[in-house]
Design a protein around this motif. Structure first.
Motif, PDB file in Angstrom:
ATOM      1  N   ASP A  99     -91.184  80.670 145.077  1.00 58.21           N
ATOM      2  CA  ASP A  99     -92.283  81.317 144.357  1.00 58.21           C
ATOM      3  C   ASP A  99     -92.029  82.803 144.129  1.00 58.21           C
ATOM      4  O   ASP A  99     -92.958  83.575 143.891  1.00 58.21           O
ATOM      5  CB  ASP A  99     -93.608  81.100 145.092  1.00 58.21           C
ATOM      6  CG  ASP A  99     -93.564  81.596 146.535  1.00 58.21           C
ATOM      7  OD1 ASP A  99     -92.505  82.105 146.960  1.00 58.21           O
ATOM      8  OD2 ASP A  99     -94.594  81.492 147.229  1.00 58.21           O
ATOM      9  N   PHE A 100     -90.763  83.229 144.204  1.00 58.19           N
ATOM     10  CA  PHE A 100     -90.292  84.566 143.830  1.00 58.19           C
ATOM     11  C   PHE A 100     -90.694  85.673 144.809  1.00 58.19           C
ATOM     12  O   PHE A 100     -89.929  86.576 145.081  1.00 58.19           O
ATOM     13  CB  PHE A 100     -90.746  84.957 142.411  1.00 58.19           C
ATOM     14  CG  PHE A 100     -90.727  83.832 141.414  1.00 58.19           C
ATOM     15  CD1 PHE A 100     -89.558  83.112 141.184  1.00 58.19           C
ATOM     16  CD2 PHE A 100     -91.872  83.458 140.732  1.00 58.19           C
ATOM     17  CE1 PHE A 100     -89.526  82.068 140.279  1.00 58.19           C
ATOM     18  CE2 PHE A 100     -91.850  82.417 139.817  1.00 58.19           C
ATOM     19  CZ  PHE A 100     -90.674  81.719 139.596  1.00 58.19           C
ATOM     20  N   CYS A 101     -91.957  85.661 145.298  1.00 54.16           N
ATOM     21  CA  CYS A 101     -92.441  86.661 146.251  1.00 54.16           C
ATOM     22  C   CYS A 101     -92.303  88.081 145.717  1.00 54.16           C
ATOM     23  O   CYS A 101     -91.887  88.997 146.431  1.00 54.16           O
ATOM     24  CB  CYS A 101     -91.722  86.525 147.596  1.00 54.16           C
ATOM     25  SG  CYS A 101     -92.152  85.017 148.486  1.00 54.16           S
ATOM     26  N   LEU A 102     -92.663  88.282 144.453  1.00 58.23           N
ATOM     27  CA  LEU A 102     -92.683  89.613 143.865  1.00 58.23           C
ATOM     28  C   LEU A 102     -94.088  90.203 143.990  1.00 58.23           C
ATOM     29  O   LEU A 102     -95.074  89.473 144.066  1.00 58.23           O
ATOM     30  CB  LEU A 102     -92.283  89.556 142.389  1.00 58.23           C
ATOM     31  CG  LEU A 102     -90.899  88.948 142.086  1.00 58.23           C
ATOM     32  CD1 LEU A 102     -90.679  88.889 140.583  1.00 58.23           C
ATOM     33  CD2 LEU A 102     -89.791  89.740 142.756  1.00 58.23           C
TER      34      LEU A 102
ATOM     35  N   ILE B 208     -87.358  95.502 142.916  1.00 59.21           N
ATOM     36  CA  ILE B 208     -85.949  95.373 143.275  1.00 59.21           C
ATOM     37  C   ILE B 208     -85.555  96.390 144.331  1.00 59.21           C
ATOM     38  O   ILE B 208     -84.805  96.099 145.265  1.00 59.21           O
ATOM     39  CB  ILE B 208     -85.060  95.518 142.026  1.00 59.21           C
ATOM     40  CG1 ILE B 208     -85.298  94.337 141.067  1.00 59.21           C
ATOM     41  CG2 ILE B 208     -83.577  95.597 142.409  1.00 59.21           C
ATOM     42  CD1 ILE B 208     -84.639  94.491 139.709  1.00 59.21           C
ATOM     43  N   LEU B 209     -86.089  97.609 144.206  1.00 58.16           N
ATOM     44  CA  LEU B 209     -85.722  98.694 145.116  1.00 58.16           C
ATOM     45  C   LEU B 209     -86.444  98.626 146.460  1.00 58.16           C
ATOM     46  O   LEU B 209     -86.073  99.341 147.390  1.00 58.16           O
ATOM     47  CB  LEU B 209     -86.011 100.053 144.463  1.00 58.16           C
ATOM     48  CG  LEU B 209     -85.058 100.477 143.342  1.00 58.16           C
ATOM     49  CD1 LEU B 209     -85.596 101.710 142.633  1.00 58.16           C
ATOM     50  CD2 LEU B 209     -83.669 100.750 143.899  1.00 58.16           C
ATOM     51  N   LEU B 210     -87.443  97.763 146.585  1.00 58.17           N
ATOM     52  CA  LEU B 210     -88.274  97.731 147.786  1.00 58.17           C
ATOM     53  C   LEU B 210     -87.475  97.591 149.085  1.00 58.17           C
ATOM     54  O   LEU B 210     -87.751  98.308 150.053  1.00 58.17           O
ATOM     55  CB  LEU B 210     -89.315  96.610 147.664  1.00 58.17           C
ATOM     56  CG  LEU B 210     -90.466  96.630 148.671  1.00 58.17           C
ATOM     57  CD1 LEU B 210     -91.273  97.925 148.549  1.00 58.17           C
ATOM     58  CD2 LEU B 210     -91.386  95.436 148.446  1.00 58.17           C
TER      59      LEU B 210
ATOM     60  N   PRO C 106     -94.348  91.934 137.181  1.00 57.39           N
ATOM     61  CA  PRO C 106     -93.922  90.538 137.313  1.00 57.39           C
ATOM     62  C   PRO C 106     -94.729  89.547 136.473  1.00 57.39           C
ATOM     63  O   PRO C 106     -94.166  88.575 135.954  1.00 57.39           O
ATOM     64  CB  PRO C 106     -94.103  90.271 138.816  1.00 57.39           C
ATOM     65  CG  PRO C 106     -93.838  91.600 139.447  1.00 57.39           C
ATOM     66  CD  PRO C 106     -94.475  92.595 138.492  1.00 57.39           C
ATOM     67  N   TYR C 107     -96.034  89.774 136.327  1.00 60.24           N
ATOM     68  CA  TYR C 107     -96.853  88.815 135.583  1.00 60.24           C
ATOM     69  C   TYR C 107     -96.533  88.798 134.082  1.00 60.24           C
ATOM     70  O   TYR C 107     -96.982  87.925 133.354  1.00 60.24           O
ATOM     71  CB  TYR C 107     -98.348  89.083 135.806  1.00 60.24           C
ATOM     72  CG  TYR C 107     -98.815  90.472 135.448  1.00 60.24           C
ATOM     73  CD1 TYR C 107     -99.075  90.838 134.128  1.00 60.24           C
ATOM     74  CD2 TYR C 107     -99.021  91.428 136.445  1.00 60.24           C
ATOM     75  CE1 TYR C 107     -99.511  92.116 133.806  1.00 60.24           C
ATOM     76  CE2 TYR C 107     -99.457  92.705 136.138  1.00 60.24           C
ATOM     77  CZ  TYR C 107     -99.696  93.044 134.812  1.00 60.24           C
ATOM     78  OH  TYR C 107    -100.127  94.307 134.495  1.00 60.24           O
ATOM     79  N   GLU C 108     -95.733  89.754 133.631  1.00 61.92           N
ATOM     80  CA  GLU C 108     -95.329  89.800 132.225  1.00 61.92           C
ATOM     81  C   GLU C 108     -94.028  89.041 131.973  1.00 61.92           C
ATOM     82  O   GLU C 108     -93.587  88.940 130.838  1.00 61.92           O
ATOM     83  CB  GLU C 108     -95.149  91.256 131.777  1.00 61.92           C
ATOM     84  CG  GLU C 108     -96.401  92.105 131.869  1.00 61.92           C
ATOM     85  CD  GLU C 108     -96.162  93.541 131.448  1.00 61.92           C
ATOM     86  OE1 GLU C 108     -96.318  93.836 130.246  1.00 61.92           O
ATOM     87  OE2 GLU C 108     -95.806  94.357 132.327  1.00 61.92           O
ATOM     88  N   LEU C 109     -93.424  88.502 133.014  1.00 61.09           N
ATOM     89  CA  LEU C 109     -92.120  87.855 132.910  1.00 61.09           C
ATOM     90  C   LEU C 109     -92.223  86.338 132.978  1.00 61.09           C
ATOM     91  O   LEU C 109     -93.185  85.792 133.509  1.00 61.09           O
ATOM     92  CB  LEU C 109     -91.209  88.335 134.055  1.00 61.09           C
ATOM     93  CG  LEU C 109     -90.406  89.617 133.848  1.00 61.09           C
ATOM     94  CD1 LEU C 109     -91.299  90.790 133.485  1.00 61.09           C
ATOM     95  CD2 LEU C 109     -89.584  89.929 135.078  1.00 61.09           C
TER      96      LEU C 109
ATOM     97  N   ALA D  24     -85.797  88.507 141.554  1.00 59.56           N
ATOM     98  CA  ALA D  24     -85.732  88.223 142.991  1.00 59.56           C
ATOM     99  C   ALA D  24     -84.284  88.194 143.474  1.00 59.56           C
ATOM    100  O   ALA D  24     -83.989  88.627 144.598  1.00 59.56           O
ATOM    101  CB  ALA D  24     -86.427  86.891 143.290  1.00 59.56           C
ATOM    102  N   ILE D  25     -83.378  87.702 142.643  1.00 61.48           N
ATOM    103  CA  ILE D  25     -81.960  87.682 142.999  1.00 61.48           C
ATOM    104  C   ILE D  25     -81.414  89.104 143.099  1.00 61.48           C
ATOM    105  O   ILE D  25     -80.680  89.441 144.033  1.00 61.48           O
ATOM    106  CB  ILE D  25     -81.160  86.851 141.982  1.00 61.48           C
ATOM    107  CG1 ILE D  25     -81.498  85.351 142.148  1.00 61.48           C
ATOM    108  CG2 ILE D  25     -79.649  87.074 142.142  1.00 61.48           C
ATOM    109  CD1 ILE D  25     -80.950  84.469 141.044  1.00 61.48           C
TER     110      ILE D  25
END
Length: 215
Positions: free
Chosen positions: A68-71, A81-83, A111-114, A123-124
């Protein structure tokens, strides 16, 4: 049954629902301790790895990719990405990774725009930002359509082949598993077989189908 994961391997973990795939991944990723048996990481019993040593390994040597990506929707793609590098400088690494995986034009979006496939590539990139040695992916294509799934698996293939990362991937999908170089089959919480891939991916896919029928 004992087994060993070698550096730069691309290993799939397969079995029916409830057989322990995610549990095994968590144990290998040192999120959980094994109730029985022993897991060694670089020759050391993981039960003896804790505190600051464990925290450092989790931050710099291991990374997870989730179904579920966890973004975080409140953060931009760039900040997501930088988190993991909040204590370090990582903007140039972020730029290079997002260019490599063709999401560099999405950095200022949320994220909700992707799409789902774009989210998983984000996430990768987040998983790679600290240059880990091992990536543990739990059903990374589970929420994606077939086209997006193939893009993600091609991405993981390149991470394994070109970047030399060890990848452990949980999946129930034989087609997704056929991208791996080796499959560990589970049944009722037990490892029952290791299946290695030859050069022919289609033949490997057919072998996986046969094994899954017997689980």
């Amino acid at each position: 049954i004992s087994f060993q994961i070698e550096p730069k391997e691309f290993v799939g973990i397969m079995g029916r629902s409830g057989c322990g795939k995610t549990t095994l991944l968590k144990v290998l990723g040192m999120l959980d301790k094994p109730e029985k048996g022993t897991v060694f990481y670089k020759g050391k019993d993981t039960k003896e790895i804790y505190g600051t040593e464990l925290a450092k390994i989790r931050r710099t040597e291991l990374s997870f990719i989730f179904q579920d990506f966890c973004l975080m929707d409140s953060l931009s793609i760039k900040d997501n990405i930088l988190l993991p590098r909040i204590l370090d400088e990582g903007k140039k690494i972020c730029e290079n990774l997002t260019k490599k995986f063709n999401i560099n034009k999405l950095l200022n979006k949320k994220p909700y725009e992707l799409s789902g496939g774009e989210k998983q590539r984000v996430a990768i990139c987040r998983a790679l930002i600290n240059n880990p040695q091992i990536i543990l992916a739990d059903e990374p294509t589970g929420n994606l359509d077939s086209n997006s799934s193939e893009v993600v698996m091609r991405t993981l293939e390149s991470i394994n082949g070109e970047m030399g990362k060890t990848i452990l991937l949980v999946t129930h999908d034989p087609m997704i598993a056929s991208f791996c170089k080796r499959i560990i089959f589970l049944k009722d919480g037990q490892v029952i077989e290791n299946l290695k891939r030859a050069d022919n991916k289609e033949m490997f896919y057919q072998e996986i189908l046969k094994r899954m029928k017997n689980l």
